[in-house]
Write a protein that holds these residues in place. Structure first.
Motif, PDB file in Angstrom:
ATOM      1  N   ILE A 274      -0.305   2.208  -2.626  1.00 30.22           N
ATOM      2  CA  ILE A 274       0.696   1.800  -1.630  1.00 30.22           C
ATOM      3  C   ILE A 274       0.029   1.049  -0.486  1.00 30.22           C
ATOM      4  CG2 ILE A 274       2.363   2.662   0.049  1.00 30.22           C
ATOM      5  CD1 ILE A 274       2.987   4.936  -1.895  1.00 30.22           C
ATOM      6  N   ASN A 275      -1.146   1.518  -0.051  1.00 27.61           N
ATOM      7  CA  ASN A 275      -1.878   0.811   1.004  1.00 27.61           C
ATOM      8  C   ASN A 275      -2.268  -0.598   0.563  1.00 27.61           C
ATOM      9  OD1 ASN A 275      -1.805   2.826   2.948  1.00 27.61           O
ATOM     10  ND2 ASN A 275      -3.640   3.826   2.178  1.00 27.61           N
ATOM     11  N   MET A 276      -2.671  -0.743  -0.701  1.00 25.23           N
ATOM     12  CA  MET A 276      -2.978  -2.076  -1.222  1.00 25.23           C
ATOM     13  C   MET A 276      -1.755  -2.979  -1.138  1.00 25.23           C
ATOM     14  SD  MET A 276      -5.289  -1.249  -4.622  1.00 25.23           S
ATOM     15  CE  MET A 276      -5.481  -2.985  -5.035  1.00 25.23           C
ATOM     16  N   ALA A 277      -0.593  -2.441  -1.503  1.00 25.72           N
ATOM     17  CA  ALA A 277       0.638  -3.231  -1.480  1.00 25.72           C
ATOM     18  C   ALA A 277       0.983  -3.675  -0.061  1.00 25.72           C
ATOM     19  CB  ALA A 277       1.786  -2.417  -2.076  1.00 25.72           C
ATOM     20  N   TYR A 278       0.811  -2.786   0.915  1.00 25.31           N
ATOM     21  CA  TYR A 278       1.071  -3.166   2.305  1.00 25.31           C
ATOM     22  C   TYR A 278       0.097  -4.237   2.782  1.00 25.31           C
ATOM     23  CZ  TYR A 278       4.643   0.330   3.399  1.00 25.31           C
ATOM     24  OH  TYR A 278       5.813   1.046   3.451  1.00 25.31           O
ATOM     25  N   ARG A 279      -1.189  -4.106   2.407  1.00 25.04           N
ATOM     26  CA  ARG A 279      -2.161  -5.125   2.829  1.00 25.04           C
ATOM     27  C   ARG A 279      -1.821  -6.499   2.255  1.00 25.04           C
ATOM     28  NH1 ARG A 279      -5.974  -1.228   1.633  1.00 25.04           N
ATOM     29  NH2 ARG A 279      -6.532  -2.294  -0.304  1.00 25.04           N
ATOM     30  N   MET A 280      -1.237  -6.519   1.051  1.00 24.39           N
ATOM     31  CA  MET A 280      -0.874  -7.787   0.415  1.00 24.39           C
ATOM     32  C   MET A 280       0.504  -8.287   0.838  1.00 24.39           C
ATOM     33  SD  MET A 280      -2.144  -7.024  -3.475  1.00 24.39           S
ATOM     34  CE  MET A 280      -3.695  -6.188  -3.788  1.00 24.39           C
ATOM     35  N   ASN A 281       1.132  -7.538   1.756  1.00 25.69           N
ATOM     36  CA  ASN A 281       2.466  -7.902   2.253  1.00 25.69           C
ATOM     37  C   ASN A 281       3.538  -7.889   1.158  1.00 25.69           C
ATOM     38  OD1 ASN A 281       2.003  -8.241   5.038  1.00 25.69           O
ATOM     39  ND2 ASN A 281       1.120 -10.261   4.682  1.00 25.69           N
ATOM     40  N   LEU A 282       3.363  -7.022   0.169  1.00 22.41           N
ATOM     41  CA  LEU A 282       4.396  -6.886  -0.851  1.00 22.41           C
ATOM     42  C   LEU A 282       5.664  -6.283  -0.271  1.00 22.41           C
ATOM     43  CD1 LEU A 282       2.116  -7.558  -2.885  1.00 22.41           C
ATOM     44  CD2 LEU A 282       3.080  -5.810  -4.387  1.00 22.41           C
ATOM     45  N   HIS A 283       5.540  -5.621   0.883  1.00 18.73           N
ATOM     46  CA  HIS A 283       6.720  -5.016   1.498  1.00 18.73           C
ATOM     47  C   HIS A 283       7.571  -6.056   2.224  1.00 18.73           C
ATOM     48  CE1 HIS A 283       3.670  -5.254   4.566  1.00 18.73           C
ATOM     49  NE2 HIS A 283       4.512  -4.890   5.525  1.00 18.73           N
TER      50      HIS A 283
END
Length: 600
Positions: A274-283
């Protein structure tokens, strides 16, 4: 204190260790100051014929010995630090090591900002030690033959991709074909994705299929490819990576790991993904970042697959999800045929390969509003609903799906049917959980579990059930076993036991499901229910148990509520017929006699 002078050229051990000037007294002034024992090295015997060369050698030896004394004390600290590292070589030799080791989060550790003022604490990076060359060789040895890769890839396309989409399939197929035809190696991220594909393909296979197609035992293959993913992940730093291919592989791995009790715990590593997804701005939705349609759709699928995994993992552990709704703006994927990317057009809902995923993403989004605590709802800005309002919300959501999707199904398509059936079963199970079923609802619980079991016999569609079948059947088993634990309610008890034991027997022999938290809960509930039943022996279930009657037709709600009906699969007609006729009866019956008829 009486002090005497020592011969020049010699320092005490403490001054030598500290590398400071010694006044060569006994004791010396520094040792007196720190109240330490002042000890000098023993006097060396001089050579009978000393010369300048031997004196130089002796001096150098003194320096070396002094240095070794200092290093010996520091070695203890180094040894303690090494205890925290994973012995990669030893694990690689045995195949039993867990490469996704994460240390406990530290209070001062880095965190990922979710945009809410609250943060998800980042775990320390997943690392292996310096034996990366050995890891690379081991990974490449674990790659299956070109023929096996071809079998696994075609199985993935047919069985996994329609229900678990995290990447653009045509793009990945180019790498697969290159590995098969040219026998070339790919980078670490693609290595990881390849092993995740192998692992998910075997996860979706039955034991019989593994033996027939791959000539190996399923548990052996799962362990091999699971270790392959873990070794590839151990070669990268997931705590700072921005490689979307790694996140795709990691998400597939964790999703399948939830169905495999022999690997690490999903919850331990979910926050890393989930942290990886936030860093990649997937959110953040791709349309707000001016991304291409291909990137936008790929990122949407990957984000919502993580939301799904987050929700289901929270259900498994009776906790709440990490991801909060105000922290993301990512929309549901569009219904787009994969082969049409990167210049796609929106296709008909009932012919799209994303049909299953889109409806289950919507189901997950709705589930988050219903089954978790009021505290979680407040954090997500959801309305706090009473049981009556939850019932109404479930009805409204089901009707919305009927209007937007199921009513447009003109004929039975296996994937459409499995999608409609599983979503409807989840909704009925959710409603049963909300209304806390008792004696009046036991027949409905029995019938819903019968229908879930009967889906196993749907020859054309059963290949897509691997991802959701456990959640449906285990949820209904929990409800029925809790009901059977209640003393004094005997109506329909034997029939309920027969269905529960049928479902229990199907899962008891699956080694990959053992020792999971959810299975432990089911076993404990069954033990309590057997105690209430007054027998320590197993309930005998005939192998010829008939779950599906020969005929199909609408049944009055009154009969359904009284438990006079059994589950069935439709022989023909549309998906909408099964959902509207069969499930409408469930929802009406669930509202009868509980004071909620006015809203149901």
């Amino acid at each position: 204190m009486l002090r005497r002078t020592i011969a020049s050229g010699r320092s005490c051990l403490e001054c030598s260790r500290r590398k400071i000037k010694c006044d060569r007294s006994l004791p010396c002034s520094y040792c007196v100051k720190i109240k330490a024992a002042c000890v000098y090295p023993p006097k060396r015997r001089q050579s009978r014929s000393p010369d300048s060369g031997s004196v130089s050698v002796t001096s150098r030896l003194d320096n070396i010995e002094d240095t070794l004394r200092v290093l010996s004390e520091d070695l203890g600290q180094i040894r303690n630090s090494l205890r925290h590292l994973v012995s990669f070589s030893a694990s690689d030799a045995t195949g039993d090591g867990e490469f996704l080791q994460t240390r406990p989060s530290l209070p001062h550790g880095k965190c990922v900002d979710t945009g809410l003022g609250s943060e998800i604490e980042a775990e320390p990076p997943i690392r292996a030690n310096s034996a990366l060359d050995s890891a690379k060789e081991t990974i490449e040895r674990q790659h299956p033959s070109p023929v096996t890769i071809s079998i696994l890839w075609h199985w993935y396309l047919d069985t996994v991709d329609p229900v678990l989409k995290t990447f653009h399939t045509p793009s990945v197929q180019k790498d697969i074909l290159r590995v098969i035809t040219e026998d070339t190696t790919v980078d670490v991220a693609k290595q990881c994705l390849l092993f995740a594909i192998y692992y998910s393909s075997v996860t979706s296979m039955s034991s019989t299929t593994c033996l027939d197609k791959l000539n190996e035992d399923r548990s052996t293959l799962l362990e091999r490819y699971r270790n392959g993913v873990e070794r590839a992940l151990a070669r990268v730093d997931l705590s700072s990576s921005l490689d979307i291919t790694l996140l795709q592989a990691f998400t597939i791995y964790l999703t399948c790991l939830r169905l495999d009790s022999r690997g690490p715990t999903v919850k331990t590593h979910l926050s890393t993904a989930i942290n990886m997804a936030y860093r990649m701005n997937l959110h953040r939705d791709g349309t707000t970042q001016r991304l291409s349609v291909l990137e936008t759709e790929t990122r949407r699928h990957l984000w919502w697959q993580l939301v799904t995994l987050d929700t289901r993992t929270a259900e498994d552990h009776n906790t709440t999800p990490y991801i909060l709704k105000p922290s993301f703006t990512t929309q549901f994927p569009c219904i787009i045929v994969d082969a049409g990317l990167p210049s796609p057009s929106i296709s008909n809902a009932t012919t799209s390969c994303t049909f299953f995923q889109l409806l289950h993403y919507e189901l997950i989004s709705f589930t988050r509003r219903i089954i978790f605590s009021d505290t979680f709802n407040q954090a997500n800005d959801y309305h706090i609903l009473s049981p009556i309002h939850k019932h109404k919300a479930i009805n409204d959501f089901r009707q919305s799906l009927e209007t937007r999707y199921f009513s447009h199904c003109g004929s039975i398509n296996p994937l459409e049917f499995i999608t409609a059936a599983t979503v409807q079963l989840f909704l009925v199970e959710m409603k049963l959980a909300v209304c806390k079923p008792g004696q009046n609802f036991r027949p409905i619980c029995v019938e819903v579990l019968q229908r879930a079991l009967a889906l196993r016999e749907h020859e054309q569609g059963q290949k897509w059930l691997w991802l959701v079948q456990r959640d449906i059947e285990w949820g209904m088993m929990e409800l029925l076993l809790d009901d059977l634990c209640a003393e004094g309610v005997n109506e329909g008890r034997e029939e309920a036991w027969r269905v529960v034991e049928q479902a229990y027997g199907n899962w008891e022999g699956d080694e990959t499901e053992q020792e999971t938290g959810k299975w432990a809960v089911i076993k404990a509930s069954r033990t309590r229910a057997l105690t209430v039943r007054g027998c320590a022996s197993e309930v005998v279930v005939s192998k010829g148990l008939e779950l599906v009657p020969d005929s199909y037709g609408p049944v009055p709600v009154e009969e359904l509520a009284e438990g006079t009906v059994t589950g069935e699969l439709p022989g023909d007609g549309t998906v909408c017929e099964w959902s509207m006729e069969a499930f409408e009866q469930y929802f009406l019956a669930l509202g009868a006699g509980d004071g909620m008829s006015n809203v149901l």
